[in-house]
Design a protein around this motif. Structure first.
Motif, PDB file in Angstrom:
ATOM      1  N   PRO A  88      23.814  47.265  22.548  1.00 30.48           N
ATOM      2  CA  PRO A  88      24.427  46.341  21.943  1.00 30.48           C
ATOM      3  C   PRO A  88      26.089  46.427  22.195  1.00 30.48           C
ATOM      4  O   PRO A  88      26.656  45.503  22.500  1.00 30.48           O
ATOM      5  CB  PRO A  88      23.969  46.076  20.588  1.00 30.48           C
ATOM      6  N   ALA A  89      26.408  47.661  21.655  1.00 30.68           N
ATOM      7  CA  ALA A  89      27.621  47.997  21.904  1.00 30.68           C
ATOM      8  C   ALA A  89      28.426  47.689  23.288  1.00 30.68           C
ATOM      9  O   ALA A  89      29.649  47.110  23.512  1.00 30.68           O
ATOM     10  CB  ALA A  89      28.142  49.436  21.435  1.00 30.68           C
ATOM     11  N   ALA A  90      27.634  47.973  24.504  1.00 35.90           N
ATOM     12  CA  ALA A  90      28.084  47.699  25.717  1.00 35.90           C
ATOM     13  C   ALA A  90      27.750  46.468  26.127  1.00 35.90           C
ATOM     14  O   ALA A  90      27.837  45.930  27.412  1.00 35.90           O
ATOM     15  CB  ALA A  90      27.308  48.794  26.686  1.00 35.90           C
ATOM     16  N   GLY A  91      27.032  45.474  25.580  1.00 39.71           N
ATOM     17  CA  GLY A  91      26.739  44.274  25.928  1.00 39.71           C
ATOM     18  C   GLY A  91      25.536  44.245  26.947  1.00 39.71           C
ATOM     19  O   GLY A  91      25.356  43.574  27.753  1.00 39.71           O
ATOM     20  N   VAL A  92      24.693  45.294  26.869  1.00 42.44           N
ATOM     21  CA  VAL A  92      23.712  45.298  27.773  1.00 42.44           C
ATOM     22  C   VAL A  92      22.245  45.171  27.070  1.00 42.44           C
ATOM     23  O   VAL A  92      22.076  45.885  25.996  1.00 42.44           O
ATOM     24  CB  VAL A  92      23.504  46.808  28.394  1.00 42.44           C
ATOM     25  N   PRO A  93      21.491  44.416  27.718  1.00 44.26           N
ATOM     26  CA  PRO A  93      19.947  44.056  26.952  1.00 44.26           C
ATOM     27  C   PRO A  93      19.233  45.417  27.061  1.00 44.26           C
ATOM     28  O   PRO A  93      19.339  46.125  27.948  1.00 44.26           O
ATOM     29  CB  PRO A  93      19.175  43.196  27.987  1.00 44.26           C
ATOM     30  N   LEU A  94      18.440  45.578  25.897  1.00 43.76           N
ATOM     31  CA  LEU A  94      17.703  46.679  25.782  1.00 43.76           C
ATOM     32  C   LEU A  94      16.126  46.564  25.268  1.00 43.76           C
ATOM     33  O   LEU A  94      16.068  45.500  24.445  1.00 43.76           O
ATOM     34  CB  LEU A  94      18.164  47.586  24.807  1.00 43.76           C
ATOM     35  N   VAL A  95      15.244  47.118  25.869  1.00 45.34           N
ATOM     36  CA  VAL A  95      13.876  46.963  25.460  1.00 45.34           C
ATOM     37  C   VAL A  95      13.029  48.217  25.377  1.00 45.34           C
ATOM     38  O   VAL A  95      13.829  49.177  26.166  1.00 45.34           O
ATOM     39  CB  VAL A  95      13.081  45.809  26.425  1.00 45.34           C
ATOM     40  N   ARG A  96      12.290  48.359  24.614  1.00 46.82           N
ATOM     41  CA  ARG A  96      11.497  49.644  24.371  1.00 46.82           C
ATOM     42  C   ARG A  96      10.394  49.507  24.919  1.00 46.82           C
ATOM     43  O   ARG A  96       9.283  48.467  24.749  1.00 46.82           O
ATOM     44  CB  ARG A  96      11.433  50.017  22.924  1.00 46.82           C
TER      45      ARG A  96
END
Length: 242
Positions: A88-96
């Protein structure tokens, strides 16, 4: 096209990297470097940590990463927490991407515990004499103080830490078959199995063999995870990325 970063090391991570690579999608897989000879995924591979969430965030920005898939082992809590902060800090989507945990079946004698220290205490409480320890080499010091049971310790690389005084190390890498696990339990007269709740099919046959033999199983529960979107299959991860 911007690359996808896969925080990997698991079979699911390798399968996802292969699928993306075959489809022409740039992919970078990051491995922790804790295994001497890891199975390398398709595509670009980096080995070693990032140095914390802030440095991971900077790496994501510097490399213009399109998305992050956290497909690390269910017990690799530190990197998952770092990714949950950094993406989130880099503005990149993340999924686990996480395989479901194991569920006890009829005939199982499971003793669920929260930590490896709790597992060691449960082994002592059960009065175990011959223990099959499959919880990974990093957690072995939790059992080093148990001098009554004999331990068969299975791990991928040789341990470099304190071990139980009465033990034998078996270096092996899954997947494992049911016939082999049955033979192992019988040959070593195992009366208690200790495992982490890793989930998946690659190491599950030991649970089936223990059920057949009526052997108690001490199961270490997974650590809490950050609240990020989660999928349980490679296909679902590919769909999320699309």
């Amino acid at each position: 096209m911007s690359a996808v970063l896969i925080l990997g090391g698991t079979a699911e991570a390798r399968a996802l990297a292969a699928e993306l690579h075959d489809a022409g999608r740039p992919v970078v897989s990051s491995l922790a470097g804790r295994v001497a000879r890891p199975r390398l995924p398709a595509g670009e591979v980096r080995i070693g940590g990032f140095g914390g969430p802030d440095r991971l965030a900077a790496w994501l920005r510097d490399h213009e990463i399109a998305a992050v898939v956290d497909a690390t082992h269910p017990f690799a809590a530190r990197i998952s927490a770092s990714a949950a902060h950094a993406a989130p800090a880099a503005g990149v989507p993340l999924v686990r991407l996480e395989r479901p945990g194991w569920t006890a079946r009829p005939g199982d004698d499971w003793h669920r515990v929260a930590t490896l220290d709790d597992a060691a205490a449960t082994v002592a409480r059960l009065g175990a004499r011959r223990v099959f320890l499959t919880s990974g080499r990093q957690g072995l010091p939790a059992f080093a103080g148990l001098d009554a049971p004999w331990f068969l310790i299975r791990c991928v690389d040789p341990p470099d830490c304190a071990l139980p005084p009465r033990s034998e190390v078996l270096l092996d890498r899954g997947p494992y078959g049911l016939d082999g696990e049955r033979a192992l339990l019988d040959r070593h007269a195992i009366d208690v199995l200790v495992t982490k709740d890793s989930g998946g099919d690659h190491t599950a046959p030991k649970l089936d063999a223990a059920r057949e033999r009526g052997i108690p199983v001490v199961v270490v529960d997974r650590p809490p995870r950050p609240g990020v979107p989660t999928v349980t299959t490679v296909a679902a991860a590919v769909e999320w990325l699309q």
